[in-house]
Design a protein around this motif. Structure first.
Motif, PDB file in Angstrom:
ATOM      1  N   VAL A 264      38.493  80.537  -6.427  1.00  0.00           N
ATOM      2  CA  VAL A 264      39.255  79.824  -5.400  1.00  0.00           C
ATOM      3  C   VAL A 264      38.986  78.339  -5.566  1.00  0.00           C
ATOM      4  O   VAL A 264      37.830  77.899  -5.541  1.00  0.00           O
ATOM      5  N   SER A 265      40.034  77.549  -5.752  1.00  0.00           N
ATOM      6  CA  SER A 265      39.883  76.099  -5.869  1.00  0.00           C
ATOM      7  C   SER A 265      41.016  75.415  -5.129  1.00  0.00           C
ATOM      8  O   SER A 265      42.133  75.932  -5.063  1.00  0.00           O
ATOM      9  N   GLY A 266      40.733  74.249  -4.553  1.00  0.00           N
ATOM     10  CA  GLY A 266      41.752  73.516  -3.815  1.00  0.00           C
ATOM     11  C   GLY A 266      41.156  72.327  -3.105  1.00  0.00           C
ATOM     12  O   GLY A 266      39.976  72.004  -3.277  1.00  0.00           O
ATOM     13  N   THR A 267      41.973  71.669  -2.313  1.00  0.00           N
ATOM     14  CA  THR A 267      41.550  70.460  -1.607  1.00  0.00           C
ATOM     15  C   THR A 267      41.944  70.541  -0.133  1.00  0.00           C
ATOM     16  O   THR A 267      42.772  71.378   0.256  1.00  0.00           O
ATOM     17  N   PHE A 268      41.324  69.697   0.667  1.00  0.00           N
ATOM     18  CA  PHE A 268      41.751  69.539   2.059  1.00  0.00           C
ATOM     19  C   PHE A 268      41.624  68.072   2.441  1.00  0.00           C
ATOM     20  O   PHE A 268      40.828  67.332   1.858  1.00  0.00           O
ATOM     21  N   ARG A 269      42.427  67.651   3.421  1.00  0.00           N
ATOM     22  CA  ARG A 269      42.399  66.272   3.911  1.00  0.00           C
ATOM     23  C   ARG A 269      41.957  66.286   5.370  1.00  0.00           C
ATOM     24  O   ARG A 269      42.487  67.054   6.179  1.00  0.00           O
ATOM     25  N   THR A 270      40.960  65.484   5.655  1.00  0.00           N
ATOM     26  CA  THR A 270      40.397  65.500   7.001  1.00  0.00           C
ATOM     27  C   THR A 270      41.304  64.775   7.987  1.00  0.00           C
ATOM     28  O   THR A 270      41.995  63.818   7.633  1.00  0.00           O
ATOM     29  N   LEU A 271      41.303  65.254   9.211  1.00  0.00           N
ATOM     30  CA  LEU A 271      41.992  64.613  10.325  1.00  0.00           C
ATOM     31  C   LEU A 271      40.943  64.268  11.382  1.00  0.00           C
ATOM     32  O   LEU A 271      40.161  65.123  11.792  1.00  0.00           O
ATOM     33  N   ASP A 272      40.878  63.012  11.807  1.00  0.00           N
ATOM     34  CA  ASP A 272      39.932  62.583  12.830  1.00  0.00           C
ATOM     35  C   ASP A 272      38.488  62.850  12.434  1.00  0.00           C
ATOM     36  O   ASP A 272      37.651  63.254  13.253  1.00  0.00           O
ATOM     37  N   GLY A 273      38.176  62.662  11.137  1.00  0.00           N
ATOM     38  CA  GLY A 273      36.795  62.796  10.698  1.00  0.00           C
ATOM     39  C   GLY A 273      36.264  64.208  10.654  1.00  0.00           C
ATOM     40  O   GLY A 273      35.053  64.442  10.761  1.00  0.00           O
ATOM     41  N   ALA A 274      37.091  65.189  10.459  1.00  0.00           N
ATOM     42  CA  ALA A 274      36.654  66.583  10.414  1.00  0.00           C
ATOM     43  C   ALA A 274      35.757  66.825   9.201  1.00  0.00           C
ATOM     44  O   ALA A 274      35.901  66.191   8.155  1.00  0.00           O
ATOM     45  N   THR A 275      34.830  67.767   9.342  1.00  0.00           N
ATOM     46  CA  THR A 275      33.943  68.140   8.252  1.00  0.00           C
ATOM     47  C   THR A 275      33.901  69.660   8.109  1.00  0.00           C
ATOM     48  O   THR A 275      34.130  70.400   9.077  1.00  0.00           O
ATOM     49  N   GLN A 276      33.606  70.114   6.892  1.00  0.00           N
ATOM     50  CA  GLN A 276      33.454  71.542   6.662  1.00  0.00           C
ATOM     51  C   GLN A 276      32.109  71.992   7.210  1.00  0.00           C
ATOM     52  O   GLN A 276      31.067  71.393   6.923  1.00  0.00           O
TER      53      GLN A 276
END
Length: 289
Positions: A264-276
């Motif tokens: 599984v590979s991919g990206t995400f873009r944070t909104l309002d400083g979200a973190t994993q």
């Protein structure tokens, strides 16, 4: 039956970029896909393609943000393998060193080439130390090499992404299944063999019978190596478990190097400083018949 569930969690909604999945094997004479399903949350468009190695890759395209990404795959398949495979393979495989036909050598060139040439000297020194006298047959050479990795290093499951280089595994004296597979590949290549990385699943027979040998690397995706033997073709070697061409190995994808085989590979873009906040992977490989 194989179930593979991956969950990514975030403290606030994030936007997901394209994700690529290597979760579905290709049918072959040694494996038949009887059924498959793929569930994704949040919903995504799914497009299928073959990569440069002929592996099936699912490309996910998302349209809404979420605080959690869930990818759940299920497979039903039948795996075929030879009983007592090494003697049968040995009778067809050529002698050491390998002698590929001109067309084979041309087609296999990128898989014969050393991936980490700066570490070749260290790898060959290790091979010479653990196998001072190589057997005459190719199958026996590679089985001895796989057994040497099995005996020489301590298995440690690593949650970190990526793969140790062969020199790092030699220095540490330990590694994961993917680290052992990569060291074995580079060692085989240093002896003139074409080798490729395999990602997939491991069936542990100990789950079916109390007297069966317990395998190492179950409960997660597993990694091993293929080597092309003149006269015998591609043969699976799993140095983590010291097994050859076993029905316990369920191949999903093969690549030139480990970095090209990510389930599984991919990206995400944070909104309002979200973190994993977490990532959980659950894999179960069960014999149902």
């Amino acid at each position: 039956m194989i179930s593979h569930r991956t969950v990514y969690a975030y403290d606030r909604p994030v936007e997901f970029g394209p994700h690529d999945l290597m979760l579905r094997p290709r049918d072959g004479h040694d494996m038949r896909i009887l059924g498959s399903s793929l569930a994704v949350s949040p919903p995504a468009d799914v497009g299928w393609a073959y990569d440069t190695f002929g592996n099936s890759v699912a490309r996910l395209t998302f349209h809404e943000p979420a605080t959690e990404l869930v990818i759940a795959s299920e497979l039903r398949l039948r795996r075929y393998a030879l009983d007592d495979p090494l003697p049968r393979i040995g009778r067809r495989a050529g002698a050491y060193p390998p002698r590929y036909e001109p067309d084979e050598a041309f087609d296999l060139a990128s898989l014969i080439a050393i991936d980490r040439p700066s570490e070749t000297e260290a790898v060959r020194a290790w091979v010479d130390a653990v196998l001072p006298e190589l057997p005459e047959g190719s199958a026996e050479v590679l089985e001895a090499l796989s057994s040497a990795v099995y005996r020489s290093f301590v298995y440690r499951r690593r949650e970190a992404m990526g793969v140790q280089s062969p020199a790092e595994t030699l220095a540490a004296g330990s590694g994961s299944c993917r680290d052992f597979a990569f060291l074995f590949m580079e060692a085989a290549r240093s002896l003139g063999y074409a080798a490729r990385f395999v990602t997939g699943y491991l069936h542990d027979p100990a789950g079916d019978a109390s007297d069966a040998q317990t395998m190492t690397g179950g409960g997660a995706t597993h990694a091993w190596a293929d080597v092309f033997l003149p006269g015998a073709g591609w043969v699976e070697f799993d140095p983590t478990n010291q097994i050859v061409a076993s029905r316990s190995l369920v191949r999903v994808a093969t690549t030139r190097k480990p970095a090209q085989a990510v389930p599984v590979s991919g990206t995400f873009r944070t909104l309002d400083g979200a973190t994993q906040t977490s990532m959980e992977v659950e894999v179960a490989v069960l014999r149902t018949g």
